[in-house]
Design an enzyme around this catalytic site. Structure first.
Site, PDB file in Angstrom:
ATOM      1  N   GLU A   1       8.743  89.819  46.292  1.00 55.99           N
ATOM      2  CA  GLU A   1      10.041  90.475  46.478  1.00 55.99           C
ATOM      3  C   GLU A   1      10.436  91.440  45.362  1.00 55.99           C
ATOM      4  O   GLU A   1      11.531  91.339  44.815  1.00 55.99           O
ATOM      5  CB  GLU A   1      11.135  89.408  46.673  1.00 55.99           C
ATOM      6  CG  GLU A   1      10.834  88.495  47.847  1.00 55.99           C
ATOM      7  CD  GLU A   1      11.869  87.385  48.040  1.00 55.99           C
ATOM      8  OE1 GLU A   1      12.797  87.263  47.225  1.00 55.99           O
ATOM      9  OE2 GLU A   1      11.745  86.633  49.028  1.00 55.99           O
TER      10      GLU A   1
ATOM     11  N   GLU B   1       5.306  83.621  55.939  1.00 56.44           N
ATOM     12  CA  GLU B   1       6.428  82.655  55.952  1.00 56.44           C
ATOM     13  C   GLU B   1       7.137  82.692  57.299  1.00 56.44           C
ATOM     14  O   GLU B   1       8.373  82.773  57.370  1.00 56.44           O
ATOM     15  CB  GLU B   1       7.429  82.995  54.821  1.00 56.44           C
ATOM     16  CG  GLU B   1       6.789  83.060  53.445  1.00 56.44           C
ATOM     17  CD  GLU B   1       7.776  83.301  52.309  1.00 56.44           C
ATOM     18  OE1 GLU B   1       8.991  83.163  52.529  1.00 56.44           O
ATOM     19  OE2 GLU B   1       7.321  83.623  51.200  1.00 56.44           O
TER      20      GLU B   1
HETATM   21  C1  XIL Z   1      12.573  78.765  49.920  1.00 56.63           C
HETATM   22  C2  XIL Z   1      12.277  77.290  50.138  1.00 56.63           C
HETATM   23  O1  XIL Z   1      11.859  77.105  51.461  1.00 56.63           O
HETATM   24  C3  XIL Z   1      13.494  76.459  49.828  1.00 56.63           C
HETATM   25  O2  XIL Z   1      13.181  75.068  49.870  1.00 56.63           O
HETATM   26  C4  XIL Z   1      14.042  76.806  48.434  1.00 56.63           C
HETATM   27  O3  XIL Z   1      15.249  76.121  48.218  1.00 56.63           O
HETATM   28  C5  XIL Z   1      14.284  78.296  48.311  1.00 56.63           C
HETATM   29  O4  XIL Z   1      13.094  78.995  48.626  1.00 56.63           O
HETATM   30  N1  XIL Z   1      11.136  83.629  50.542  1.00 56.63           N
HETATM   31  C6  XIL Z   1      10.181  82.992  49.785  1.00 56.63           C
HETATM   32  C7  XIL Z   1      10.153  81.514  49.715  1.00 56.63           C
HETATM   33  O5  XIL Z   1       9.277  83.668  49.267  1.00 56.63           O
HETATM   34  O6  XIL Z   1       9.684  81.044  48.479  1.00 56.63           O
HETATM   35  C8  XIL Z   1      11.516  80.922  50.007  1.00 56.63           C
HETATM   36  O7  XIL Z   1      11.380  79.509  50.064  1.00 56.63           O
HETATM   37  C9  XIL Z   1      12.065  81.473  51.297  1.00 56.63           C
HETATM   38  C10 XIL Z   1      12.242  82.985  51.200  1.00 56.63           C
END
Ligand code: XIL
Length: 394
Positions: free
Chosen positions: A175, A280
């Site tokens: 990001e 994701e």
């Molecule tokens: C999220 C997790 O799923 C949660 O448990 C945590 O509280 C916050 O992060 N983008 C990403 C991930 O790259 O690492 C994030 O994961 C979701 C958004």
């Protein structure tokens, strides 16, 4: 055998109901009947896509330590790649200067190895879930460029080095871009300058020259951000920086991105000569809590009943919309197989999805292919159907 085990734990009647509802809705009755004849085990996603791309899931500690036996069985039966939801983030693995906590990451990697999976590391350099001390001196003032580069290198060497040859792909930088495609104003950028991105990749390559090294980002399906990312990756590659791939996070909505936006984004990154992966994936069916549609984890909206309409189950019509949406998404993914090397879901079942707590804490969310009881949803069968149709068309 393992597949059977988690299935036996579900109520058979409930499962049959779900399966037939899905089958009827999706004209999958023949598939449902053949499953019944075969002893009710659902097909495996990893088999359905074995000629196309890896299929992964992000795991929490209960899943990879197998204290959650049901979810662990789903993971072993269905997926051939895993990502760590939180345990390899800086705040977890390196909470204090000089103190690393490798207990859970070791267990995560051991689970992946035991099950012969493609193991992902997430994530090395990010502005979230990174302790404040990383950017500060003992007095709380910002550190200088050299100090931060040194900390970054030491962290990457320790973490990537420990799992050299065992973690197969790393989200090296997460990001780094704003929605308009410019570089995000993070402490990394402010202290080191834009070179921090190249340096992170170089340090990771130094620590494990064979690992896949990826840039991971959300909302790359939107044109401005996509163009910013293309420019960034093109520049890095022109400088000889070892970037293997781009991860589209894939935190999708029912109506965003369009199939064309997704198709265009994958094609545009493929043209750069890098691998593309969906890292994701989830599809949010709940009412939008805010105008902002990105996946910045700092968003936080107060819980109101109208934002949480499905506390006692997802209506069939929405279930069906979700199934169709997944089918469309996998249609696009499949079109790009070869370039698209992996599709990873952010979670295993709806019960453990981060979308139960983001951007509103305490909602009942339905973004994945397995329901709260670990049963395959209509969306699961629509994804399997998309895979079968795609391989029949080959
Ligand atoms: C999220 C997790 O799923 C949660 O448990 C945590 O509280 C916050 O992060 N983008 C990403 C991930 O790259 O690492 C994030 O994961 C979701 C958004």
């Amino acid at each position: 055998m393992r597949v059977m085990k988690y299935f036996v734990q579900c109520s058979v009647r409930e499962h049959l109901r779900t399966m037939f509802r899905a089958a009827a809705a999706l004209s999958l009755l023949p598939l449902a009947f053949s499953l019944l004849a075969a002893g009710q085990a659902p097909p495996a996603l990893k088999d359905a896509f074995k000629d196309s791309f890896l299929i992964g899931a992000a795991l929490n500690p209960a899943e990879f330590t197998e204290s959650d036996a049901r979810d662990a069985a789903i993971v072993k039966a269905q997926f051939d790649s895993i990502s760590p939801e939180n345990v390899l983030k800086w705040e977890s693995v390196h909470p204090e200067p000089g103190r690393y906590d490798f207990d859970l990451p070791d267990k995560y990697v051991a689970f992946g190895e035991k099950n012969h999976m493609f193991i992902v590391g997430h994530t090395l350099v990010w502005h979230h879930q990174t302790p404040k001390w990383v950017f500060e001196d003992a007095k709380g003032n910002p550190v200088d460029r050299e100090t931060l580069l040194k900390r970054m290198r030491e962290h990457i060497q320790a973490v990537v080095g420990r799992y050299k040859g065992r973690v197969h792909g790393w989200d090296v930088v997460n990001e780094a871009l704003e929605d308009d495609g410019t570089l995000r104003q993070t402490p990394w950028l402010k202290i080191i300058g834009e070179e921090y991105i190249a340096k992170a990749f170089e340090f990771a390559h130094e620590a494990d020259p064979k690992a896949e090294l990826n840039y991971n980002e959300f909302s790359l399906e939107n044109e401005a951000k996509r163009n910013g990312a293309i420019e960034l990756i093109r520049k890095l590659r022109a400088q000889g920086v070892p970037v293997t791939g781009v991860g589209l996070q894939g935190h999708y909505k029912i109506d965003w991105p369009s199939v064309d936006q997704l198709d265009a984004a994958i094609a545009a990154f493929a043209k750069l000569g890098v691998k593309v992966m969906i890292t994701e994936l989830d599809v949010d069916v709940l009412p939008p809590a805010m105008q902002y549609r990105g996946a910045d984890i700092s968003a936080n909206v107060e819980l109101q009943p109208k934002l949480n309409p499905y506390t006692s189950g997802l209506p069939d019509s929405v279930q069906q919309t979700l199934a169709n949406r997944y089918s469309d998404l996998f249609g696009v993914f499949h079109k790009h197989h070869g370039v698209l090397t992996r599709v990873t879901f952010w979670g295993v079942t709806d019960a453990s999805s981060w979308l139960n707590n983001w951007p509103v804490r305490g909602r009942t969310s339905y973004p994945l292919l397995f329901d709260r009881d670990g049963r395959p949803k209509p969306a699961f069968y629509s994804v399997i159907k998309a895979a079968r149709e795609a391989s029949a068309a080959k």
